[in-house]
Scaffold this active site. Structure first.
Site, PDB file in Angstrom:
ATOM      1  N   HIS A 155       0.837  -1.212   0.000  1.00 61.03           N
ATOM      2  CA  HIS A 155       0.000   0.000   0.000  1.00 61.03           C
ATOM      3  C   HIS A 155       0.871   1.261   0.000  1.00 61.03           C
ATOM      4  CE1 HIS A 155      -3.583   2.424   1.371  1.00 61.03           C
ATOM      5  NE2 HIS A 155      -2.593   3.214   1.764  1.00 61.03           N
ATOM      6  N   GLU A 156       1.771   1.338   0.966  1.00 59.21           N
ATOM      7  CA  GLU A 156       2.606   2.543   1.067  1.00 59.21           C
ATOM      8  C   GLU A 156       3.519   2.673  -0.146  1.00 59.21           C
ATOM      9  OE1 GLU A 156       1.697   4.669   3.084  1.00 59.21           O
ATOM     10  OE2 GLU A 156       0.493   3.397   4.408  1.00 59.21           O
TER      11      GLU A 156
HETATM   12 ZN   LIG Z   1      -2.711   5.310   1.997  1.00 69.38          ZN
END
Ligand SMILES: [Zn+2]
Length: 657
Positions: free
Chosen positions: A437-438
């Protein structure tokens, strides 16, 4: 700060008639020293916080707010911006220059540039008070996370916990002066595994209570009075700015545009999610009954019994998955994904090549296939005192080229527990998803291809910014990434297809819980900011709002009001927590585009995604950008399907247009 104000004054006092170059572009050139200092200040605030630095923050937060208001309230400056915005000459600018002009004008107007002097003074006073309250709110949470811990002195308190968790708890105890005991930290990454595995129901309840009451303990770190004051100030400011509520004001410059449209999407998902929760609870209750537990499922039982249902139904156990998820291999998997989709090549720089702020931090140079420099990627993976919990991406320096090419510098930050030297660090499936995600946010920063830094990379509206990140999570569970990078840390074998297939099947498992946990927080956020000038007592408001929504008794909001950092540690996500769902609608629709084209690695879809979405930053309106990528607006059906909820035959939201 003084340097930036001098630069701003020079722009405002320029005797030449206002044009794009001497006003709009000049503003993107101003404040460069402060931008660099702010990056360092932000790193201290989020990753290297100490009591000394917290005192600096308390002093500086109101001063920085006042500084920003001095700029947006500068009447001579705004007159020039408005003149460029309204000039017929604007039509001959490039589309990006027109967008930047619109962006500047809109930002200034939303901040109150058109108000009279009395109203401007009041807005500035409100902003300074809010800055102090935001700082106090965040520091109260950090205090409750750092100091309200469960110390386990007797090995009987460890029942059910995995070895790796026990080792981490022992290390955390030693670090905090409880050598020989075990400490459960009051942060999400410690609390969630404890609630999933501990068979000690009494301790689960204790850990759960401590976690959900952060900021709500009625002591010196209690946030309730702060919240009431923040909400009142925001409501007053919205009134001064000409909007019925803070929510209406905040949603002006978003994809949703109005609170009503955000509520419409949330309500479309809420009912099927609650219905799913009742099914999930029934499944858990029957397991508890079969075990003769003699209990009714309570919030501190949810994760524990959900894990038992998962084991029974899918024959899958988080502890069978973990040995395949080594943090170093997953990182290689992220880099491989970025290369295959977008041609980005990552090479680690030897320590000392570029400055870092902590020995844990590692840096990679990113190049394109022709060997040209693209940017730098910083990674700060481990938990430590003074680092805020959770995971996040930072743009240390945005990409730009209007005064010569400046490549981006981005970072990813998380809170994994450091292992013994030489031992691989194993993580759970959710943590692996968070890594990807990051990294998705980092990719948007790295792929940025714009002229002006104000429009670069992740500088897009809140309900669009989670598209790249939530989308990137999907590549983790592809066969290719699992085969190459989900490698058993002892045997070196890739994850067996049967296990991977079961993991994919479990993607829709427990989605009732995940959706209701998130959505209840998003709905309370929106309703708090729609309340207008009615004074809010946070506890009562939360209770009555949730009761009216039909909140299942077995679940608590993902962030209860007294600890809702997203909405009370700054304005950024206030009336904006819905953004994750809004973006996820786009994500599900984007993933469907890959699937329709033949699979997750389709080169043509990846190229379009890069050109129209990832590289474009804020140079185009997000609705137009998404349409250019997809050929149409996103629909809600893929989102419902992705979460395993029933898809209505004719969706009224799409039928209307
Ligand atoms: Zn995010």
């Amino acid at each position: 700060m003084a340097e930036q104000l001098a630069e701003i004054d020079a722009i405002a006092a320029n005797p030449a008639p206002p044009d794009f170059g001497n006003t709009i572009a000049a503003l993107d050139r101003a404040g460069r020293t402060l931008n660099r200092v702010s990056t360092i200040y932000g790193i201290y605030s989020s990753s290297l916080s100490t009591p000394e630095f917290q005192a600096v923050e308390r002093e500086m937060a109101p001063k920085l707010a006042a500084h920003r208001d001095l700029i947006v309230q500068n009447a001579a400056l705004f007159q020039r911006i408005e003149a460029v915005y309204e000039s017929p000459a604007k039509a001959s600018l490039t589309p990006e220059q027109q967008r930047l002009t619109w962006h500047r004008y809109t930002t200034f107007v939303l901040a109150g540039a058109k108000l009279d002097e009395t109203a401007k003074k009041e807005v500035a006073a409100i902003n300074q008070r809010l800055a102090a309250l935001f700082t106090a709110f965040g520091q109260n949470i950090l205090a409750d996370e750092d100091h309200r811990l469960l110390v386990i002195g007797d090995a009987a308190g460890l029942a059910g916990l995995p070895e790796s968790f026990i080792a981490g708890a022992a290390a955390a105890a030693a670090e905090r002066g409880h050598a020989g005991k075990w400490v459960v930290l009051n942060t999400r990454s410690s609390v969630e595994p404890f609630l999933t595995y501990s068979s000690r129901r009494d301790l689960r309840e204790q850990v759960w209570q401590t976690f959900v009451n952060r900021g709500d303990e009625g002591d010196a770190h209690d946030n309730n009075a702060i919240i009431t004051e923040i909400l009142a100030l925001r409501a007053r400011r919205a009134k001064l700015l000409g909007y019925p509520t803070h929510a209406h004001w905040r949603l002006q410059n978003t994809m949703a545009k109005t609170p009503g449209r955000a509520m419409e999407l949330m309500e479309a998902v809420w009912a099927p999610a609650v219905a799913r929760v009742h099914e999930e609870v029934a499944d858990m209750q029957s397991i508890a009954d079969a075990e003769g537990a003699g209990i009714r499922i309570e919030p501190w039982d949810y994760r524990y019994y959900a894990e038992k249902v998962r084991k029974a139904r899918f024959d899958i156990d988080e502890n069978a998955v973990k040995p395949y998820l080594q943090i170093d291999k997953l990182r290689e998997g992220m880099f491989w994904t970025a290369d295959r989709l977008f041609g980005l090549r990552f090479t680690e720089l030897a320590p000392g090549t570029v400055p870092v702020y902590h020995p844990d931090v590692r840096v990679w140079e990113v190049k394109d296939p022709a060997g040209r420099h693209v940017g730098l990627f910083y990674l700060d993976p481990f938990a430590r005192m003074g680092k805020r919990s959770g995971a996040w991406m930072n743009a240390y320096r945005p990409q730009e080229r209007f005064d010569g090419e400046i490549p981006p510098i981005v970072s990813n930050n998380s809170n994994f527990v450091e292992g013994a030297p030489g031992e691989p660090i194993l993580v759970g499936w959710d943590d692996a998803k968070t890594l990807f995600h990051e990294f998705g946010h980092a990719l948007q920063g790295l792929l940025s291809n714009v002229s002006y830094p104000s429009l670069a990379g992740t500088a897009v509206v809140r309900d669009y910014v989670e598209l790249p990140s939530q989308l990137t999570e999907h590549w983790l569970s592809t066969r290719e990434v699992l085969d190459l990078f989900a490698i058993h840390y002892r045997t070196g074998e890739p994850m067996p297809e049967a296990l991977a297939a079961r993991l994919r099947e479990t993607e829709t498992f427990n989605q009732g819980f995940a959706t209701v946990e998130y959505l209840s927080a998003a709905l309370v956020d929106m309703k708090l900011h729609l309340a207008g000038e009615t004074p809010v007592e946070p506890d009562a408001f939360e209770r009555t709002t949730l009761a009216a929504l039909g909140m299942p008794a077995e679940i608590v909001m993902r962030h209860r009001t007294p600890q809702f950092m997203h909405i009370f540690s700054s304005d950024a996500y206030s009336a904006g927590y819905y953004s994750y769902l809004w973006s996820d609608k786009l994500v599900a629709d984007t993933w469907a585009a890959f699937m329709e084209a033949g699979g997750p690695w389709d080169a043509a879809v990846a190229r379009r995604l890069r050109e129209k979405v990832l590289s474009a930053g804020n140079t185009v309106d997000p609705d137009e950008g998404y349409r250019a990528f997809r050929g149409r607006d996103a629909s809600v059906e893929p989102l419902l399907r992705q979460r395993g909820f029933p898809v209505p035959a004719a969706n009224p939201a799409t039928a209307r247009r």
